[in-house]
Write an enzyme that holds these catalytic residues in place. Structure first.
Site, PDB file in Angstrom:
ATOM      1  N   GLY A  13     -25.265   1.887 -13.384  1.00  0.00           N
ATOM      2  CA  GLY A  13     -25.556   2.966 -12.448  1.00  0.00           C
ATOM      3  C   GLY A  13     -24.335   3.311 -11.628  1.00  0.00           C
ATOM      4  N   ASN A  16     -24.095   7.158  -5.531  1.00  0.00           N
ATOM      5  CA  ASN A  16     -23.309   6.757  -4.356  1.00  0.00           C
ATOM      6  C   ASN A  16     -23.437   5.263  -4.071  1.00  0.00           C
ATOM      7  OD1 ASN A  16     -25.990   6.997  -3.443  1.00  0.00           O
ATOM      8  ND2 ASN A  16     -25.397   7.840  -1.479  1.00  0.00           N
ATOM      9  N   GLY A  18     -24.375   2.897  -6.313  1.00  0.00           N
ATOM     10  CA  GLY A  18     -23.758   2.187  -7.430  1.00  0.00           C
ATOM     11  C   GLY A  18     -22.249   2.166  -7.326  1.00  0.00           C
ATOM     12  N   PHE A 101     -35.600   5.562 -14.095  1.00  0.00           N
ATOM     13  CA  PHE A 101     -34.791   5.396 -15.304  1.00  0.00           C
ATOM     14  C   PHE A 101     -34.714   3.941 -15.788  1.00  0.00           C
ATOM     15  CE2 PHE A 101     -32.611   9.069 -13.112  1.00  0.00           C
ATOM     16  CZ  PHE A 101     -33.213  10.033 -13.911  1.00  0.00           C
ATOM     17  N   LYS A 124     -34.546   0.056  -5.102  1.00  0.00           N
ATOM     18  CA  LYS A 124     -35.519   0.011  -4.021  1.00  0.00           C
ATOM     19  C   LYS A 124     -36.745   0.816  -4.420  1.00  0.00           C
ATOM     20  CE  LYS A 124     -32.303  -0.932  -0.263  1.00  0.00           C
ATOM     21  NZ  LYS A 124     -31.743  -0.490   1.033  1.00  0.00           N
ATOM     22  N   LYS A 209     -40.337   0.839   2.888  1.00  0.00           N
ATOM     23  CA  LYS A 209     -39.612   1.372   4.048  1.00  0.00           C
ATOM     24  C   LYS A 209     -39.230   2.833   3.826  1.00  0.00           C
ATOM     25  CE  LYS A 209     -35.361   1.267   2.039  1.00  0.00           C
ATOM     26  NZ  LYS A 209     -34.229   2.217   2.070  1.00  0.00           N
ATOM     27  N   ARG A 273     -31.509   9.283   3.343  1.00  0.00           N
ATOM     28  CA  ARG A 273     -31.855  10.541   2.675  1.00  0.00           C
ATOM     29  C   ARG A 273     -33.342  10.857   2.768  1.00  0.00           C
ATOM     30  NH1 ARG A 273     -30.752   8.809  -3.581  1.00  0.00           N
ATOM     31  NH2 ARG A 273     -28.860   8.017  -2.603  1.00  0.00           N
TER      32      ARG A 273
END
Length: 349
Positions: A13, A16, A18, A101, A124, A209, A273
């Site tokens: 991966g 950002n 990764g 994925f 997560k 979370k 985000r």
């Protein structure tokens, strides 16, 4: 480990997070040359950026200009467009990709890995399938036949990449062996890692979370202020703990006070985000998918998807009323309930 072969690391991966973690690993393998091979391979899904392959840009300019612009990567970090080539002969796989994925990626790794390979998931999320919940560490282990630990914490990618001090938590069944190896792979002066045994609780925190962060974004969009957000964070933490204790055995209350728990919840509700997308959604007539597309440069906010999956799981058990905050988030995002009901539902609890 001095008389054994050096462990080869592959990062699966290159978003950002990764890219930030590949940068950190690239630094750490050079600090422990007796334990790790210096070359860190990163699987990069091939994209075109200004007419060039993203892998070529990363390998030549040592920067992921699309997902982590302005941050230089160590020269021992190598971008590879083939999943199988990136993972071949790897002794450690670091999974850092969106949870939707995971299955396709793992299927592509069957028969590629050496028998002594171990993995760690930085994903997560939880997998809600057929009205049940699976941990991604368990699913990676099942598909690939490898032991899989998990890492989660209050870790905004850009701050880790900029070496701002923070903490994280690693959970593994084998603290004495795998825990020590992973600690050396991830721990730095600016990324302080604690190793625990509660890999189930850690992953529950990492997934749920994000739903609470969506609630925080809704609150910000409504200009409700810090007192209200603090109340939502507290209620969210209680629902996270209740969810883990209700549906999983062996989850420890102490885990919710590690970096993977309350600390990650705080930072995600303040600046992640999920919060950003939810705040924008409140001021938009667009669907959540359209808002994510506009704001996240092709990436996803995991919280909205998890809210949908949690709701389906709870509905199947007639328990949505037991988790009013998570249920309100689902209704606001997917049923277009009035955003103000977020607080109304909590007032009556």
């Amino acid at each position: 480990m001095a008389n054994e072969k050096r462990l080869k690391v592959a990062v699966i991966g290159s978003g950002n997070w990764g890219s930030a973690i590949a940068r950190l690993i690239g630094q750490n393998v050079k600090k422990h040359p007796d334990l790790f091979d210096e070359r860190v391979r990163v699987w990069v899904f091939q994209e075109q950026v200004n007419g060039r392959n993203l892998t070529d840009i990363i390998n030549q300019e040592h920067e992921n200009v699309k997902y982590l612009p302005g941050i230089k990567l160590p020269e021992n970090v190598h971008a590879i467009p083939s999943l199988q080539d990136a993972a071949k002969d790897a002794n450690i796989l670091v999974f850092v990709l969106p949870h939707q994925f995971v299955y396709k990626t793992c299927e592509g790794l069957r028969g590629v890995l050496p028998i002594d390979c171990r993995a760690i998931s930085l994903i997560k999320g939880l997998d809600f399938r057929d009205e049940n919940i699976m941990l991604f560490s368990d699913e990676i282990s099942r598909i690939l036949g490898v032991e899989c630990a998990a890492l989660s914490g209050a870790n905004l990618a850009i701050e880790v990449a900029e070496e701002t001090y923070g903490e994280s938590t690693i959970a593994t069944r084998h603290q004495d062996i795998d825990g020590k190896i992973f600690h050396k792979l991830f721990h730095t002066d600016y990324f302080n890692v604690t190793v625990i045994g509660d890999y189930t609780g850690l992953q529950i925190c990492g997934a749920l979370k994000n739903v609470v962060a969506v609630a925080a974004g809704i609150s910000d969009g409504l200009k409700y202020g810090n007192n209200t957000k603090a109340a939502l964070v507290r209620r969210g933490l209680l629902e996270m703990r209740k969810f883990g204790k209700t549906f999983f055995g062996g989850v420890h209350t102490e885990t919710f006070f590690e970096s993977c728990g309350v600390a990650d919840l705080i930072v995600t509700c303040a600046g992640g985000r999920n919060r950003k997308v939810a705040e924008a959604f409140i001021h938009s007539n667009k669907s959540i998918i359209e808002v994510e597309r506009d704001l996240l440069n092709g990436q996803k906010s995991q919280g909205t998807t998890t809210a949908l999956e949690v709701n389906e799981f709870l509905k199947a058990r007639n328990m949505t009323h037991e988790f009013p905050l998570m249920t309100s988030v689902y209704k606001i995002i997917y049923e277009r309930a009035a955003p103000e009901t977020l607080i109304d539902d909590l007032r009556h609890q």
